[in-house]
Scaffold this motif. Structure first.
Motif, PDB file in Angstrom:
ATOM      1  N   LEU A 149       3.105   3.142   8.122  1.00 56.47           N
ATOM      2  CA  LEU A 149       3.688   4.474   8.248  1.00 56.47           C
ATOM      3  C   LEU A 149       2.707   5.498   7.706  1.00 56.47           C
ATOM      4  N   GLU A 150       2.529   6.583   8.458  1.00 59.02           N
ATOM      5  CA  GLU A 150       1.763   7.719   7.963  1.00 59.02           C
ATOM      6  C   GLU A 150       2.601   8.977   8.148  1.00 59.02           C
ATOM      7  N   TYR A 151       2.450   9.883   7.203  1.00 59.78           N
ATOM      8  CA  TYR A 151       3.276  11.086   7.167  1.00 59.78           C
ATOM      9  C   TYR A 151       2.399  12.329   7.129  1.00 59.78           C
ATOM     10  N   ALA A 152       2.815  13.353   7.878  1.00 57.60           N
ATOM     11  CA  ALA A 152       2.219  14.681   7.762  1.00 57.60           C
ATOM     12  C   ALA A 152       3.367  15.629   7.450  1.00 57.60           C
ATOM     13  N   PHE A 153       3.553  15.918   6.176  1.00 58.46           N
ATOM     14  CA  PHE A 153       4.640  16.784   5.741  1.00 58.46           C
ATOM     15  C   PHE A 153       4.442  18.176   6.330  1.00 58.46           C
ATOM     16  N   PRO A 154       5.509  18.835   6.830  1.00 62.51           N
ATOM     17  CA  PRO A 154       6.893  18.369   6.783  1.00 62.51           C
ATOM     18  C   PRO A 154       7.433  17.788   8.074  1.00 62.51           C
ATOM     19  N   SER A 155       6.628  17.738   9.148  1.00 63.63           N
ATOM     20  CA  SER A 155       7.245  17.503  10.455  1.00 63.63           C
ATOM     21  C   SER A 155       7.099  16.102  11.013  1.00 63.63           C
ATOM     22  N   VAL A 188       0.836  -1.201   0.000  1.00 59.07           N
ATOM     23  CA  VAL A 188       0.000   0.000   0.000  1.00 59.07           C
ATOM     24  C   VAL A 188       0.870   1.249   0.000  1.00 59.07           C
ATOM     25  N   PHE A 189       0.594   2.166  -0.921  1.00 54.88           N
ATOM     26  CA  PHE A 189       1.180   3.507  -0.922  1.00 54.88           C
ATOM     27  C   PHE A 189       0.102   4.469  -1.391  1.00 54.88           C
ATOM     28  N   GLU A 190      -0.322   5.359  -0.490  1.00 54.81           N
ATOM     29  CA  GLU A 190      -1.359   6.346  -0.800  1.00 54.81           C
ATOM     30  C   GLU A 190      -0.847   7.729  -0.413  1.00 54.81           C
ATOM     31  N   HIS A 191      -1.321   8.744  -1.105  1.00 56.43           N
ATOM     32  CA  HIS A 191      -0.972  10.106  -0.688  1.00 56.43           C
ATOM     33  C   HIS A 191      -2.041  11.073  -1.160  1.00 56.43           C
ATOM     34  N   ASP A 192      -2.190  12.131  -0.379  1.00 57.54           N
ATOM     35  CA  ASP A 192      -3.175  13.159  -0.672  1.00 57.54           C
ATOM     36  C   ASP A 192      -2.661  14.468  -0.087  1.00 57.54           C
ATOM     37  N   GLY A 193      -2.204  15.356  -0.929  1.00 59.42           N
ATOM     38  CA  GLY A 193      -1.647  16.613  -0.453  1.00 59.42           C
ATOM     39  C   GLY A 193      -0.398  16.383   0.380  1.00 59.42           C
ATOM     40  N   TYR A 194      -0.443  16.824   1.635  1.00 59.76           N
ATOM     41  CA  TYR A 194       0.724  16.704   2.518  1.00 59.76           C
ATOM     42  C   TYR A 194       0.669  15.454   3.384  1.00 59.76           C
ATOM     43  N   GLU A 211      10.790   3.983  -4.143  1.00 56.54           N
ATOM     44  CA  GLU A 211      11.323   5.261  -3.694  1.00 56.54           C
ATOM     45  C   GLU A 211      10.363   6.418  -3.977  1.00 56.54           C
ATOM     46  N   GLU A 212       9.180   6.106  -4.472  1.00 60.64           N
ATOM     47  CA  GLU A 212       8.246   7.163  -4.865  1.00 60.64           C
ATOM     48  C   GLU A 212       7.912   8.108  -3.706  1.00 60.64           C
ATOM     49  N   ILE A 213       7.772   7.557  -2.493  1.00 57.50           N
ATOM     50  CA  ILE A 213       7.367   8.413  -1.381  1.00 57.50           C
ATOM     51  C   ILE A 213       8.488   9.373  -0.995  1.00 57.50           C
ATOM     52  N   MET A 214       9.739   8.950  -1.141  1.00 55.74           N
ATOM     53  CA  MET A 214      10.856   9.854  -0.877  1.00 55.74           C
ATOM     54  C   MET A 214      10.887  10.975  -1.916  1.00 55.74           C
ATOM     55  N   PHE A 215      10.623  10.613  -3.163  1.00 55.10           N
ATOM     56  CA  PHE A 215      10.566  11.637  -4.211  1.00 55.10           C
ATOM     57  C   PHE A 215       9.398  12.586  -3.974  1.00 55.10           C
ATOM     58  N   LEU A 216       8.287  12.068  -3.425  1.00 54.59           N
ATOM     59  CA  LEU A 216       7.149  12.915  -3.114  1.00 54.59           C
ATOM     60  C   LEU A 216       7.532  13.962  -2.071  1.00 54.59           C
ATOM     61  N   ALA A 217       8.229  13.548  -1.015  1.00 51.86           N
ATOM     62  CA  ALA A 217       8.646  14.495   0.031  1.00 51.86           C
ATOM     63  C   ALA A 217       9.577  15.556  -0.535  1.00 51.86           C
TER      64      ALA A 217
END
Length: 317
Positions: free
Chosen positions: A217-223, A176-182, A304-310
């Motif tokens: 893993l869940e991310y809230a860019f940038p922190s 699973v790899f999902e993203h929406d905005g930040y 590596e897509e998520i690293m490129f997204l960040a």
């Protein structure tokens, strides 16, 4: 320096990091501040520089009766609004600029005095629902740029090398790899190597770790980067925090939560996770600080897509 990611919300501390009536210094975007918390749980934040002879207020002390901070040079006292207290009188105008903070779920956030560009994320209360807070681990200043530091948090391939001895990961699948905005989410399926006797003697709790487990893993860019996994002795949650101290220095710390399968396992789970998190931060820090200046990569790894997204969100901020 030009502020990094102007208008971003930064998680600069957890209440537990401040203590009671103890000055706590932070640096954000090349600017020093002092924070303190009184016995009622009120938190104050000011510029760290005394307006008299520029002493660092964080080297001073807190007067418990009045909640003011005293300068270490001449014991001049300032309240949370930056006003001078002298001989029982309070100055009519602030001499120091307060840092505007927002406290949510014991987490202390700030925009560093700039106009907000995005809201403070609600990721922590969502992922920690039903879990107990264990503490903070891995508090550290990393000699590395914020972009370098955030890239390693978004790079889950580095477990196979950087954290090889700690976790023994031999396979890492990403269903699973999902993203929406930040916001972004990754689900990992991780396979571990067999534990050696040295591994077990060094950390007996490793016997409780399954050979194959799933991490989210869940991310809230940038922190924020969060990692949650379910082990036989209970669930663990790590909230990795980053903010820019200077152009070449990045602050990190990790909030740790758990949900043991049995209350008696809470202490065991807590010791294991806090120790492992501290080691992870040390290993990541060494990877950042020993790398040569960044150049365009000539090799690309899977997922590596998520690293490129960040990196894209950073460049296009």
């Amino acid at each position: 320096m030009e502020p990094i990611l102007l208008g971003a919300p930064w998680l600069i501390a957890h209440r537990s990091m401040l203590g009671i009536n103890q000055p706590y210094k932070i640096t954000l975007n090349d600017h020093d501040y002092v924070l303190w918390q009184n016995q009622q749980g009120e938190v104050f934040a000011l510029d760290n520089i005394c307006p008299h002879m520029q002493a660092p207020l964080s080297d001073g002390w807190i007067c418990q009766q009045t909640d003011v901070i005293a300068c270490p040079f001449h014991a001049l006292e300032f309240d949370g609004q930056g006003r001078l207290h002298n001989c029982g009188k309070v100055g009519s105008q602030p001499l120091l600029t307060p840092l505007e903070i927002v406290i949510k779920d014991d987490c202390i956030w700030t925009y560093g005095g700039y106009t907000p560009k995005i809201p403070i994320p609600d990721l922590i209360p969502k992922v920690s629902a039903g879990m107990s807070f264990l503490g903070v681990a891995g508090e550290k200043s990393i000699h590395g740029t914020f972009l370098d530091s955030i890239s390693i948090n978004y790079d889950y391939n580095h477990q196979s090398g950087t954290h090889r001895e700690l976790f023994g990961i031999k396979a890492n699948r990403i269903p699973v790899f999902e993203h929406d905005g930040y916001w972004a989410k990754v689900v990992q399926e991780l396979d571990r190597d067999d534990s050696t006797w040295n591994d077990i003697l060094g950390n007996p709790v490793i016997l409780t770790a399954p050979k194959t487990y799933t991490g989210t893993l869940e991310y809230a860019f940038p922190s924020l980067t969060t990692f949650r996994a379910d082990f036989p002795i209970g669930e663990v949650l790590q909230v990795h925090v980053l903010y820019p101290e200077t152009a070449t220095q990045t602050k990190t710390f990790v909030l740790v939560y758990s949900k043991p399968k049995h209350p008696i396992l809470k202490l065991l789970l807590g010791r294991f996770v806090l120790s492992a998190v501290a080691t992870v931060v040390e290993q990541d820090t060494r990877s950042i600080e020993t790398s040569y200046p960044r150049q365009p990569a000539k090799i690309r790894l899977p997922n590596e897509e998520i690293m490129f997204l960040a990196q894209k969100l950073y460049r296009e901020w």
